[in-house]
Design an enzyme around this catalytic site. Structure first.
Site, PDB file in Angstrom:
ATOM      1  N   GLY A  70       0.821  -1.218   0.000  1.00 47.36           N
ATOM      2  CA  GLY A  70       0.000   0.000   0.000  1.00 47.36           C
ATOM      3  C   GLY A  70       0.852   1.265   0.000  1.00 47.36           C
ATOM      4  O   GLY A  70       0.383   2.340   0.363  1.00 47.36           O
ATOM      5  N   THR A  71       2.102   1.124  -0.437  1.00 49.30           N
ATOM      6  CA  THR A  71       3.024   2.256  -0.463  1.00 49.30           C
ATOM      7  C   THR A  71       2.492   3.395  -1.332  1.00 49.30           C
ATOM      8  O   THR A  71       2.572   4.571  -0.947  1.00 49.30           O
ATOM      9  CB  THR A  71       4.386   1.817  -1.055  1.00 49.30           C
ATOM     10  OG1 THR A  71       4.634   0.460  -0.709  1.00 49.30           O
ATOM     11  CG2 THR A  71       5.499   2.713  -0.613  1.00 49.30           C
ATOM     12  N   THR A  72       1.969   3.040  -2.506  1.00 44.44           N
ATOM     13  CA  THR A  72       1.480   4.053  -3.453  1.00 44.44           C
ATOM     14  C   THR A  72       0.382   4.891  -2.781  1.00 44.44           C
ATOM     15  O   THR A  72       0.359   6.122  -2.887  1.00 44.44           O
ATOM     16  CB  THR A  72       0.885   3.360  -4.702  1.00 44.44           C
ATOM     17  OG1 THR A  72       1.786   2.345  -5.129  1.00 44.44           O
ATOM     18  CG2 THR A  72       0.632   4.329  -5.821  1.00 44.44           C
ATOM     19  N   TRP A  73      -0.490   4.195  -2.093  1.00 41.72           N
ATOM     20  CA  TRP A  73      -1.597   4.852  -1.396  1.00 41.72           C
ATOM     21  C   TRP A  73      -1.058   5.783  -0.311  1.00 41.72           C
ATOM     22  O   TRP A  73      -1.429   6.952  -0.219  1.00 41.72           O
ATOM     23  CB  TRP A  73      -2.493   3.762  -0.799  1.00 41.72           C
ATOM     24  CG  TRP A  73      -3.820   4.201  -0.301  1.00 41.72           C
ATOM     25  CD1 TRP A  73      -4.426   5.421  -0.492  1.00 41.72           C
ATOM     26  CD2 TRP A  73      -4.729   3.419   0.488  1.00 41.72           C
ATOM     27  NE1 TRP A  73      -5.654   5.428   0.116  1.00 41.72           N
ATOM     28  CE2 TRP A  73      -5.867   4.215   0.725  1.00 41.72           C
ATOM     29  CE3 TRP A  73      -4.700   2.125   1.005  1.00 41.72           C
ATOM     30  CZ2 TRP A  73      -6.961   3.757   1.458  1.00 41.72           C
ATOM     31  CZ3 TRP A  73      -5.791   1.663   1.730  1.00 41.72           C
ATOM     32  CH2 TRP A  73      -6.904   2.470   1.952  1.00 41.72           C
ATOM     33  N   HIS A 131      12.010   1.076   1.186  1.00 38.96           N
ATOM     34  CA  HIS A 131      11.642  -0.296   1.549  1.00 38.96           C
ATOM     35  C   HIS A 131      12.662  -0.947   2.498  1.00 38.96           C
ATOM     36  O   HIS A 131      12.539  -2.120   2.830  1.00 38.96           O
ATOM     37  CB  HIS A 131      11.546  -1.172   0.288  1.00 38.96           C
ATOM     38  CG  HIS A 131      10.365  -0.877  -0.594  1.00 38.96           C
ATOM     39  ND1 HIS A 131       9.118  -0.606  -0.107  1.00 38.96           N
ATOM     40  CD2 HIS A 131      10.246  -0.851  -1.953  1.00 38.96           C
ATOM     41  CE1 HIS A 131       8.279  -0.419  -1.123  1.00 38.96           C
ATOM     42  NE2 HIS A 131       8.935  -0.554  -2.248  1.00 38.96           N
ATOM     43  N   TYR A 219      -2.690  -1.520   6.180  1.00 31.87           N
ATOM     44  CA  TYR A 219      -3.505  -1.343   4.972  1.00 31.87           C
ATOM     45  C   TYR A 219      -4.978  -1.603   5.284  1.00 31.87           C
ATOM     46  O   TYR A 219      -5.862  -0.833   4.908  1.00 31.87           O
ATOM     47  CB  TYR A 219      -2.991  -2.330   3.918  1.00 31.87           C
ATOM     48  CG  TYR A 219      -3.657  -2.263   2.561  1.00 31.87           C
ATOM     49  CD1 TYR A 219      -3.150  -1.434   1.564  1.00 31.87           C
ATOM     50  CD2 TYR A 219      -4.766  -3.048   2.268  1.00 31.87           C
ATOM     51  CE1 TYR A 219      -3.750  -1.393   0.312  1.00 31.87           C
ATOM     52  CE2 TYR A 219      -5.365  -3.010   1.024  1.00 31.87           C
ATOM     53  CZ  TYR A 219      -4.854  -2.182   0.041  1.00 31.87           C
ATOM     54  OH  TYR A 219      -5.449  -2.143  -1.206  1.00 31.87           O
ATOM     55  N   ARG A 285      -3.845  -2.635  -8.999  1.00 29.98           N
ATOM     56  CA  ARG A 285      -4.364  -3.902  -9.511  1.00 29.98           C
ATOM     57  C   ARG A 285      -5.805  -4.061  -9.042  1.00 29.98           C
ATOM     58  O   ARG A 285      -6.728  -3.724  -9.762  1.00 29.98           O
ATOM     59  CB  ARG A 285      -3.453  -5.055  -9.045  1.00 29.98           C
ATOM     60  CG  ARG A 285      -3.724  -6.389  -9.730  1.00 29.98           C
ATOM     61  CD  ARG A 285      -2.825  -7.483  -9.165  1.00 29.98           C
ATOM     62  NE  ARG A 285      -3.080  -7.736  -7.773  1.00 29.98           N
ATOM     63  CZ  ARG A 285      -3.868  -8.709  -7.307  1.00 29.98           C
ATOM     64  NH1 ARG A 285      -4.454  -9.533  -8.142  1.00 29.98           N
ATOM     65  NH2 ARG A 285      -4.055  -8.871  -6.009  1.00 29.98           N
ATOM     66  N   LYS A 286      -6.018  -4.551  -7.821  1.00 27.45           N
ATOM     67  CA  LYS A 286      -7.389  -4.726  -7.316  1.00 27.45           C
ATOM     68  C   LYS A 286      -7.673  -3.866  -6.092  1.00 27.45           C
ATOM     69  O   LYS A 286      -8.792  -3.445  -5.871  1.00 27.45           O
ATOM     70  CB  LYS A 286      -7.601  -6.188  -6.911  1.00 27.45           C
ATOM     71  CG  LYS A 286      -7.938  -7.124  -8.029  1.00 27.45           C
ATOM     72  CD  LYS A 286      -8.409  -8.444  -7.417  1.00 27.45           C
ATOM     73  CE  LYS A 286      -8.669  -9.492  -8.461  1.00 27.45           C
ATOM     74  NZ  LYS A 286      -8.935 -10.802  -7.824  1.00 27.45           N
ATOM     75  N   GLY A 287      -6.637  -3.707  -5.266  1.00 23.89           N
ATOM     76  CA  GLY A 287      -6.812  -2.891  -4.061  1.00 23.89           C
ATOM     77  C   GLY A 287      -7.829  -3.467  -3.086  1.00 23.89           C
ATOM     78  O   GLY A 287      -8.601  -2.719  -2.493  1.00 23.89           O
TER      79      GLY A 287
HETATM   80  P1  A3P Z   1      -3.190  -5.464  -5.058  1.00 22.25           P
HETATM   81  O1  A3P Z   1      -2.131  -6.062  -5.918  1.00 22.25           O
HETATM   82  O2  A3P Z   1      -3.657  -6.405  -3.993  1.00 22.25           O
HETATM   83  O3  A3P Z   1      -4.315  -4.878  -5.817  1.00 22.25           O
HETATM   84  P2  A3P Z   1       2.469  -0.862  -3.338  1.00 22.25           P
HETATM   85  O4  A3P Z   1       1.863   0.480  -3.550  1.00 22.25           O
HETATM   86  O5  A3P Z   1       3.158  -1.006  -2.014  1.00 22.25           O
HETATM   87  O6  A3P Z   1       3.271  -1.296  -4.477  1.00 22.25           O
HETATM   88  O7  A3P Z   1       1.231  -1.869  -3.180  1.00 22.25           O
HETATM   89  C1  A3P Z   1       0.386  -2.106  -4.270  1.00 22.25           C
HETATM   90  C2  A3P Z   1      -0.911  -2.642  -3.762  1.00 22.25           C
HETATM   91  O8  A3P Z   1      -1.702  -1.558  -3.246  1.00 22.25           O
HETATM   92  C3  A3P Z   1      -1.733  -3.250  -4.890  1.00 22.25           C
HETATM   93  O9  A3P Z   1      -2.551  -4.237  -4.250  1.00 22.25           O
HETATM   94  C4  A3P Z   1      -2.544  -2.052  -5.359  1.00 22.25           C
HETATM   95  O10 A3P Z   1      -3.688  -2.382  -6.101  1.00 22.25           O
HETATM   96  C5  A3P Z   1      -2.889  -1.405  -4.026  1.00 22.25           C
HETATM   97  N1  A3P Z   1      -3.191   0.030  -4.153  1.00 22.25           N
HETATM   98  C6  A3P Z   1      -2.593   0.946  -4.947  1.00 22.25           C
HETATM   99  N2  A3P Z   1      -3.146   2.147  -4.775  1.00 22.25           N
HETATM  100  C7  A3P Z   1      -4.115   2.007  -3.856  1.00 22.25           C
HETATM  101  C8  A3P Z   1      -5.060   2.912  -3.266  1.00 22.25           C
HETATM  102  N3  A3P Z   1      -5.103   4.186  -3.606  1.00 22.25           N
HETATM  103  N4  A3P Z   1      -5.927   2.411  -2.362  1.00 22.25           N
HETATM  104  C9  A3P Z   1      -5.903   1.116  -2.002  1.00 22.25           C
HETATM  105  N5  A3P Z   1      -5.038   0.204  -2.523  1.00 22.25           N
HETATM  106  C10 A3P Z   1      -4.151   0.647  -3.434  1.00 22.25           C
END
Ligand code: A3P
Length: 319
Positions: A70-73, A131, A219, A285-287
């Site tokens: 959930g880093t992006t979030w 990370h 998350y 991807r799915k979130g």
């Molecule tokens: P999934 O592959 O289960 O969908 P990171 O950002 O650390 O690389 O993690 C990516 C995961 O966070 C992916 O999970 C992605 O879909 C999910 N993600 C990305 N943006 C998000 C958001 N705004 N809210 C919730 N989940 C999110």
């Protein structure tokens, strides 16, 4: 900036020869065990420089995580909260720039492009993604007043997310490890920035010892209640939302801006590639919570979770 010269390629190669190594999940690069964490040579080179050259500023914010947690979030949320006095949600740079460009990764971006990037000119608060294990952060992060916000995720969802992510951007023809083989590696802690338990425990313990320094988020909690977690984040960063902001709905606006559906559908996040080779779209991807059940057998999951439980026993951290 420090005067210590960057590592020479031959010295790096020599160092690699002394380290335990294993196959990466994507079946290609070797992973090396460096200072208790598994990483590729590409990341190791960056970590080496980061540890020697990075000088934290008291106003810095470090967004820490295991990959795919959930880093992006959290990058989008931290940016929106910390810079809200400069950009309101309606004119946020997040609408036109991916979170990974606004909050750049230390290991797979800044210090891998340039061993001594010039970061001093960046406007405060500087926000970086990272990370690395807590114990491996440069000392200046630990001794300065900068803030560390960490996000973790149910390890089964993290594994599945990582596996799917790696498949999305693998370009060569070498065979990928099977999900079974991946699980086997992960149970031994062999995966990017693993072992999982060491990565999370470092930040977990630091958050208990120094709650003003490290904020530990999950998350699943953010999914369940984003508003109270945003308030917690703003308070931790010492910029709590005012009553006026609350009344005006600023918290809800930030949560909508940073939501999975909103970010994923922005043009900027559908196109383009990160310096690591990953397409921007692969970060969305799915979130969902619990998607692991669509990929892992109950026995695979049980096996791994038993190991995780054992490793986390007594820490107070559970999944
Ligand atoms: P999934 O592959 O289960 O969908 P990171 O950002 O650390 O690389 O993690 C990516 C995961 O966070 C992916 O999970 C992605 O879909 C999910 N993600 C990305 N943006 C998000 C958001 N705004 N809210 C919730 N989940 C999110």
């Amino acid at each position: 900036t420090s005067k210590i010269p960057p590592i020479k390629e031959e010295d790096l190669q020599e160092l690699l020869l002394t380290l335990p190594s294993e196959k990466n999940l994507d079946g290609t690069n070797s992973l090396y065990l460096y200072q208790g964490a598994w990483m590729s040579a590409y990341v190791l080179r960056a970590v080496y420089s980061f540890q020697r050259h990075f000088i934290a500023q008291d106003t810095d914010i470090i967004v820490g995580s295991m990959p795919k947690s959930g880093t992006t979030w959290l990058k989008a949320l931290a940016f929106s909260v910390a810079k809200r006095h400069i950009y309101g949600p309606k004119e946020s740079p997040l609408l036109t720039t991916t979170p990974h460009e606004l909050v750049r990764f230390i290991e797979t971006d800044l210090y891998s492009k340039d061993q001594q990037p010039n970061l001093e000119q960046l406007p405060p608060p500087r926000i970086f993604g990272c990370h690395s294990h807590y114990a491996n952060l440069p000392e200046s992060i630990r001794i300065s007043k900068c803030k560390v916000v960490y996000i973790c995720r149910n390890p089964l969802d993290q594994i599945v997310s990582f596996f799917q992510f790696a498949h999305r951007f693998k370009q060569d023809g070498t065979p990928f490890l099977s999900l079974d083989e991946c699980c086997d590696n992960i149970c031994r802690g062999v995966h990017s920035q693993g072992p999982f338990w060491d990565n999370v425990l470092g930040y977990w313990k630091a958050s208990l010892e120094r709650p003003d320094k490290v904020l530990f988020l999950k998350y699943e909690d953010l999914k369940e209640d984003i508003v109270s977690n945003l308030k917690k984040l703003a308070e931790f960063l010492e910029i709590p939302f005012t009553d006026k902001e609350e009344k005006e709905g600023v918290i809800e606006e930030i949560s909508r801006l940073c939501s999975f559906d909103n970010l994923r559908n922005l043009e900027v996040n559908k196109n383009g590639v990160r310096p690591s080779g990953a397409p921007n779209s692969a970060f969305f991807r799915k979130g969902e919570v619990g998607d692991w059940a669509n990929y892992l057998s109950p026995s695979m999951a049980e096996n791994f979770m038993n190991i995780v439980k054992e490793k986390l026993a007594g820490s107070g951290l559970t999944f």
